[in-house]
Design a protein around this motif. Structure first.
Motif, PDB file in Angstrom:
ATOM      1  N   TRP A   1      17.333  42.285 -10.139  1.00  0.00           N
ATOM      2  CA  TRP A   1      18.045  41.880  -8.903  1.00  0.00           C
ATOM      3  C   TRP A   1      17.090  42.410  -7.654  1.00  0.00           C
ATOM      4  CZ3 TRP A   1      21.752  39.105 -11.137  1.00  0.00           C
ATOM      5  CH2 TRP A   1      22.172  39.274 -12.300  1.00  0.00           C
ATOM      6  N   GLU A   2      16.299  41.556  -7.570  1.00  0.00           N
ATOM      7  CA  GLU A   2      15.581  42.024  -6.197  1.00  0.00           C
ATOM      8  C   GLU A   2      16.287  41.783  -4.787  1.00  0.00           C
ATOM      9  OE1 GLU A   2      12.694  43.099  -5.933  1.00  0.00           O
ATOM     10  OE2 GLU A   2      11.498  42.616  -7.663  1.00  0.00           O
ATOM     11  N   SER A   3      16.139  42.803  -4.205  1.00  0.00           N
ATOM     12  CA  SER A   3      16.882  42.804  -2.891  1.00  0.00           C
ATOM     13  C   SER A   3      16.390  43.624  -1.810  1.00  0.00           C
ATOM     14  CB  SER A   3      18.392  43.528  -3.172  1.00  0.00           C
ATOM     15  OG  SER A   3      19.324  43.548  -1.926  1.00  0.00           O
ATOM     16  N   GLU A   4      16.599  43.324  -0.605  1.00  0.00           N
ATOM     17  CA  GLU A   4      16.324  44.298   0.436  1.00  0.00           C
ATOM     18  C   GLU A   4      17.166  45.235   0.517  1.00  0.00           C
ATOM     19  OE1 GLU A   4      14.107  43.772   2.922  1.00  0.00           O
ATOM     20  OE2 GLU A   4      13.433  41.716   2.666  1.00  0.00           O
ATOM     21  N   LYS A   5      16.588  46.509   1.077  1.00  0.00           N
ATOM     22  CA  LYS A   5      17.477  47.629   0.965  1.00  0.00           C
ATOM     23  C   LYS A   5      18.776  47.607   1.571  1.00  0.00           C
ATOM     24  CE  LYS A   5      16.521  52.816   1.386  1.00  0.00           C
ATOM     25  NZ  LYS A   5      15.536  53.594   2.109  1.00  0.00           N
ATOM     26  N   TRP A   6      18.644  46.829   2.762  1.00  0.00           N
ATOM     27  CA  TRP A   6      19.892  47.057   3.433  1.00  0.00           C
ATOM     28  C   TRP A   6      21.100  45.935   2.630  1.00  0.00           C
ATOM     29  CZ3 TRP A   6      21.181  41.777   5.339  1.00  0.00           C
ATOM     30  CH2 TRP A   6      20.262  41.021   5.457  1.00  0.00           C
ATOM     31  N   ALA A   7      20.544  45.145   1.881  1.00  0.00           N
ATOM     32  CA  ALA A   7      21.409  44.183   1.220  1.00  0.00           C
ATOM     33  C   ALA A   7      21.668  44.440  -0.303  1.00  0.00           C
ATOM     34  CB  ALA A   7      20.888  42.924   1.117  1.00  0.00           C
TER      35      ALA A   7
ATOM     36  N   ARG B   1      21.389  49.878  -8.133  1.00  0.00           N
ATOM     37  CA  ARG B   1      20.200  49.931  -9.047  1.00  0.00           C
ATOM     38  C   ARG B   1      19.684  48.155  -9.124  1.00  0.00           C
ATOM     39  NH1 ARG B   1      22.051  52.126 -13.788  1.00  0.00           N
ATOM     40  NH2 ARG B   1      22.527  50.225 -14.607  1.00  0.00           N
ATOM     41  N   MET B   2      18.354  48.230  -9.085  1.00  0.00           N
ATOM     42  CA  MET B   2      17.952  46.833  -8.945  1.00  0.00           C
ATOM     43  C   MET B   2      17.279  46.461 -10.284  1.00  0.00           C
ATOM     44  SD  MET B   2      15.741  45.938  -5.474  1.00  0.00           S
ATOM     45  CE  MET B   2      14.578  47.388  -5.754  1.00  0.00           C
ATOM     46  N   ILE B   3      17.117  47.087 -11.344  1.00  0.00           N
ATOM     47  CA  ILE B   3      16.581  46.912 -12.761  1.00  0.00           C
ATOM     48  C   ILE B   3      17.317  47.389 -13.866  1.00  0.00           C
ATOM     49  CG2 ILE B   3      14.827  46.865 -14.263  1.00  0.00           C
ATOM     50  CD1 ILE B   3      12.905  46.840 -12.009  1.00  0.00           C
ATOM     51  N   ASP B   4      17.750  46.481 -14.724  1.00  0.00           N
ATOM     52  CA  ASP B   4      18.751  47.074 -15.753  1.00  0.00           C
ATOM     53  C   ASP B   4      17.843  46.667 -17.251  1.00  0.00           C
ATOM     54  OD1 ASP B   4      21.144  47.873 -14.650  1.00  0.00           O
ATOM     55  OD2 ASP B   4      21.559  45.682 -14.781  1.00  0.00           O
ATOM     56  N   ILE B   5      17.310  47.870 -17.940  1.00  0.00           N
ATOM     57  CA  ILE B   5      16.660  47.883 -18.938  1.00  0.00           C
ATOM     58  C   ILE B   5      17.337  47.295 -20.291  1.00  0.00           C
ATOM     59  CG2 ILE B   5      14.853  49.030 -20.200  1.00  0.00           C
ATOM     60  CD1 ILE B   5      14.444  50.651 -17.672  1.00  0.00           C
ATOM     61  N   GLY B   6      16.980  46.582 -20.991  1.00  0.00           N
ATOM     62  CA  GLY B   6      17.675  46.037 -22.143  1.00  0.00           C
ATOM     63  C   GLY B   6      16.874  46.707 -23.259  1.00  0.00           C
TER      64      GLY B   6
END
Length: 1050
Positions: A510-516, A469-474
């Motif tokens: 946590w921005e990320s390429e799909k493969w990473a 998951r790229m985003i955690d909501i607080g």
């Protein structure tokens, strides 16, 4: 197999296991133990009475522990006796330790020595004096320091006797002090404080108090001895439980389970009448597993019945549960035997017990292999393994080495708390252990040297979707206190965001390429640990991306092109269905190549010359000159007009394909390339190779073969059908397990890099990896590529290929009759193999291939499989060590993909600049030994890249330079296998290697012997033959080295 037969099979295997691991208390062994104990007593008797012992004996230890008033006069031990598992006859091999309990004399201690670590200091000094005299004895090879359950404040002595017993190698004696009757038990009540520190509040010290109570009750084992002495099956069950626990390093640990606690649990079950004298050992084992995993009594604590005493009060029980997460109170009611067990350690113990119950229920032969024979270490168990180097980090013990608990345990809890908060629902289990007490540690060095070993963290993720998951909501923006706490924890990573539902909240992104995205968890761990523990990133090693280099093509992972590939296929599929001018319409289109199911080691990148657009005109960079076609299977509408002759059917298919190609070219301007055997279509940068499955072939394959009709199905149709079934199933599997594809790609890269491309086809690798995911027991399903890859290597190296078939049931399609058929086929194959050795050495059965003919029918052979297993075992061992150590001498992560070339009889090195994909070459091969017999120059006829000057001219002319399905290595290997099949076996890497290995076959060695007996002939001269190999690969072969002559055989 019915339950009775299953239990008989399990019982038989348990009997054999017990024979292996149970100690035979033979006269030679018992005499050896008695003699060693006598030698220890003789050494102690030499120590003069009233010798004054001071802190100078171990000044660093006394200083670090913070004790005062430690001087005493030596007195002989009150008693010396054997205890532990030896006394109850439940010792389990390997690692046999005999516990020698030495009762400390009351005269050497003051009644208030329970305060301020005085007891611990005197205990250590007493052992120091014993060691001084034991070191002088010729009866012992070595006397060294260790610790009791990794508790540095409680050292023990390990004695290695000079005498040896052949049947029990490596046996040693542990000297453990006992403090029976030294202090008043009431003074060590859990709610008392016994560490008096100036200017600090007097808080209770339950763990410190329990540490002393443990020594006071060390000899109070009657509740165990009484049960075990009269019950053989109980002793056997205890041994089985120890074997089970020893295989699971995460629970057979200082903060979880020990051999003594296993005995205590069994004794408790006996008092609760949950086990009885009529039970067999395996039945007691099952009851114990169920009790550990499911009993509600753990929430209240385990209390032995109080005989002749008042029962434990409700307030005392509350105090126990308040002080410790797990309570197993000894019969006195004053001491918690499980005071070291941590909350997370117990949660892991229950999880392992639950998994074991699943093995008993679901696995073959009652799960014997999975339960007792499979090593469940950190590397294979956890999805993410992390090492933190804390050497010299004084913050870990800034407040002292020992308070109520030791500083290492406190630091473990601190790290665990930070990770639990940061990872939230991403993690199912987080295990933090600092195994800091090495066997070579000496108390004279003090405690500051105990930070040499790194702190180890094992993380089991809840599922891949949450972990990636790229985003955690607080907290919401309006909640100021929670927002402040969130920002304090996350620092600069915290940011305020508006979400689609209109909510405004704090978050971390946590921005990320799909493969990473498998790196997201690593980035989170590094961020929170560096922020809250002031660690440097280089001191945090996360085993997650160390093998990614093997899958990269240039700067990125080519898996990122999959989306464009699937879009191109979707366009092709729609156009094929719309082709108007063919007698039978296209009814279905299915991709067959592994790139479509995301398991290709190197998914194809879009090629500019295979695109409708002429973008290459303005290009200033070189581009590949070759493109590999991707197979696509077409099915046409049903018709009864197909010819019956096999050759005529294939010709009809070709006619259909030509007509389809012409229509595609005419209607949409697509480039189609037709040869005698294939029709290739270029679209959106990809080459698609069209294949037609004859519908009558499909119907015949689905029928029973009683009337022999199946023999009339063409091999082409049969192969296409099997490929389509396999592709469909694997595609469904990778959608269920998102990490599967990455593991399969690593496995393929590994097999190819060790030159196994010939004997282990990619479909077989996919099925092996599928088995890791479909049959994960005794583990949970892997959720990281390194863990999955390690389990693949262990499956390959440890599976009983000679005696068992590997059944891969992807969609649970196999009925009991299907499984029986597979078993019968396997048994038959082994009989045939015994006669002529032509049947599968590696039997992998699926619902579409119950005879293991499709992927392993002809290879690997028995010798090839033996080599595969050896390489897999070596790689698995290296990978396990790397996860713990990162580097072992010269061996690093890349060595997993670097094959030793000295294991071949001859080596052919290829011109690297003539490989179709030079970027895929991991390591240029070099041969430092052997005789150079051929040196060749590179051909100018083929270039793997087209330079900008080659892209000038009319688009049609430029596109004609694109080579479809040309791979010089593949053609070279084909020529070698055709010309020299009876001379040598060819080993190669189809994914980008520049070396080909050759090994002499047995038939050639036999011919060589016969020729030597008659007359030498050039035909059987190895050097001459290798020169012929050079001629076959002229322009492609760089050099050939002759390493080993053929082994002559009759």
């Amino acid at each position: 197999m019915d339950d009775a037969t299953l239990m008989d099979s399990m019982d038989l295997k348990v009997r054999e296991l017990l024979k292996e691991v149970q100690l035979d208390y033979s006269p030679p062994f018992t005499k050896f133990v008695d003699d060693t104990v006598s030698a220890v007593k003789a050494c102690i008797d030499k120590i003069p009475e009233d010798v004054k012992v001071t802190a100078d004996t171990a000044p660093n230890f006394v200083r670090d522990i913070g004790a005062d008033k430690v001087e005493f006069k030596f007195k002989k031990p009150t008693s010396i006796k054997i205890g532990g598992s030896y006394a109850t006859q439940t010792l389990a091999k390997p690692g046999v330790n005999v516990d020698l309990i030495i009762r400390l004399p009351k005269e050497s201690f003051h009644e208030k020595d329970y305060l301020n670590y005085r007891y611990h200091a005197k205990r250590c000094l007493y052992l120091c004096l014993l060691k001084k005299y034991l070191d002088t004895s010729a009866s012992f090879d070595k006397v060294e320091w260790s610790t009791l359950q990794n508790e540095a404040r409680k050292p023990i002595l390990i004695i290695h006797p000079a005498a040896k017993v052949a049947e029990v190698p490596g046996v040693c004696i542990r000297i453990i002090p006992s403090a029976m009757s030294l202090f008043s038990i009431s003074r060590l009540n859990l709610n008392r404080n016994n560490i008096h520190t100036p200017n600090q509040a007097l808080e209770a010290t339950p763990k410190y108090n329990s540490s002393i109570l443990e020594d006071m009750f060390l000899e109070d084992t009657e509740f165990i001895d009484k049960s075990f002495s009269r019950w053989k099956e109980l002793r056997e069950a205890s041994t089985l439980l120890k074997v089970w626990a020893q295989q699971r390093s995460s629970i057979y640990a200082y903060d979880c389970l020990s051999g003594f606690l296993i005995s205590a649990i069994l004794a408790y079950l006996l008092t609760r009448q949950q086990i009885s004298m009529s039970m067999k050992a395996i039945q007691i084992f099952r009851v114990t597993m169920n009790f550990i995993a499911n009993s509600e009594l753990w929430s209240r604590g385990l209390y032995f019945p109080q005989e002749g005493q008042s029962s434990i009060t409700k307030e005392e029980r509350i105090q126990f549960k308040k002080s410790f997460p797990v309570v197993i109170c000894n019969p006195s009611g004053r001491f918690n035997l499980a005071f070291r067990i941590s909350r997370i350690g117990f949660a892991e113990l229950q999880d392992e017990a639950a998994l074991t119950l699943k093995c008993l229920e679901k696995c073959k032969d009652g799960g014997f292999e999975e339960i007792f024979m499979t090593k469940i270490d950190y590397a294979a168990k956890y999805d993410y393994c992390i090492r933190i180097n804390l050497k010299g980090k004084k913050e870990a013990y800034a407040l002292g080495f020992c308070s109520d608990n030791e500083c290492w345990r406190i630091y473990e809890e601190k790290v665990h708390g930070i990770l639990t908060k940061g990872l939230n629902d991403r993690a199912k289990f987080i295990r933090v252990t600092w195994r800091n007490a090495e066997s070579q540690w000496s108390v004279e060095d003090g405690m500051s040297t105990l930070d040499k070993e790194p702190l180890f963290i094992g993380i089991s993720v809840s599922n891949v979707e949450k972990a990636f998951r790229m985003i955690d909501i607080g907290p919401n923006a309006g909640n100021s206190e929670e927002v402040q706490e969130f920002r304090k924890f996350w620092g600069e990573k915290a940011e305020l965001r508006r979400f689609k539902d209109g909510r405004i909240a704090e978050s971390t992104v946590w921005e990320s390429e799909k493969w990473a995205r498998h790196l997201i968890l690593k980035r989170i761990v590094e961020h929170i640990l560096t922020r809250h523990l002031s660690l440097l990133k280089e001191n945090i090693v996360v085993a997650v991306d160390q093998l990614d280099f093997s899958l990269l093509h240039g700067a990125g992972d080519p898996i990122s092109y999959t989306e464009s590939l699937l879009k191109a296929f979707d366009v092709l599929s729609k156009r094929l269905r719309l082709v108007p001018d063919i007698p039978l319409k296209v009814s279905s289109v299915q991709p067959l190549n592994s790139a479509f199911r995301l398991t290709s080691a190197f998914p194809p990148e879009p090629h500019l010359l295979a695109s409708e657009k002429n973008e290459f005109v303005k290009l200033n960079n070189a581009i590949p000159s070759c493109i590999q076609p991707l197979e696509v299977m077409i099915q046409l509408e049903g018709s009864g007009n197909w010819p019956m002759d096999e050759v005529a059917v294939e010709k009809t298919k070709s006619a259909f394909l030509l007509q389809i190609g012409e229509s595609l070219q005419k209607l949409w301007g697509m480039t189609c390339i037709a040869t005698e055997d294939n029709v290739d279509v270029l679209l959106s940068g990809y080459a698609f190779r069209l294949k037609i499955l004859h519908e009558r072939g499909l119907s015949l394959l689905s029928k029973e073969s009683e009337n022999g009709q199946e023999k009339r199905v063409s091999l082409t149709d049969k192969k296409l059908f099997i490929c389509s079934q396999h592709s469909s199933m694997i595609n469904g599997l990778q959608s269920r397990y998102p990490i599967y594809a990455s593991v399969a790609r690593l496995a393929k890269r590994w097999a190819a890099s060790h030159l196994f491309s010939a004997c282990l086809v990619e479909e077989a690798v996919e099925l092996l990896v599928a088995s890791v995911f479909l049959n994960p027991l005794p583990f949970n399903t892997p959720c990281s590529r390194i863990t999955g890859f390690l389990r693949f290597l262990r499956l390959l190296s440890e599976y009983g290929w000679t005696f068992s078939s590997l059944v891969v049931d992807i969609n649970n399609d196999l009925s009991q009759s299907d499984k029986k058929e597979i078993t019968d086929n396997f048994v038959l194959s082994r009989k045939v193999q015994g006669e002529n050795g032509v049947r599968p050495a590696m039997f992998i059965a699926t619902v579409y291939d119950k005879t293991s003919e499709a992927w392993t029918g002809s290879s690997p052979s028995a010798l090839e499989l033996k080599r595969l297993v050896a390489y897999a075992r070596s790689s698995a061992n290296l990978l396990t060590k790397l996860i713990f150590q990162d580097q072992i001498g010269p061996y690093r992560w890349e060595c997993l993909f670097r094959t030793p070339l000295n294991n071949y009889d001859a080596i052919v090195l290829l011109h690297r600049d003539k490989l179709p994909d030079p970027q895929r070459l991991l390591f240029p091969s070099e041969v430092a030994h052997g005789k150079l017999v051929v040196r060749g120059h590179a051909s100018k006829c083929f270039q793997p890249v087209l330079l900008p000057r080659d892209l000038k001219g009319r688009p049609e002319e430029v596109k004609s330079k694109l080579l479809v399905d040309f791979d010089p290595l593949r053609f070279f290997i084909r020529d070698l296998e055709k010309e020299f099949s009876t001379t040598f076996k060819v080993w190669y890497d189809l994914l980008g290697g520049d070396a080909v290995g050759l090994t002499w076959v047995e038939s050639y060695s036999s011919k060589k012997r016969k020729q030597e007996e008659v007359v030498e002939k050039d035909e059987y001269d190895p050097s001459k033959l290798l020169k012929s190999v050079g001629d076959a690969g002229k322009g492609f072969v760089k050099s050939i080295y002759f390493l080993k002559p053929p082994r002559l055989s009759n």
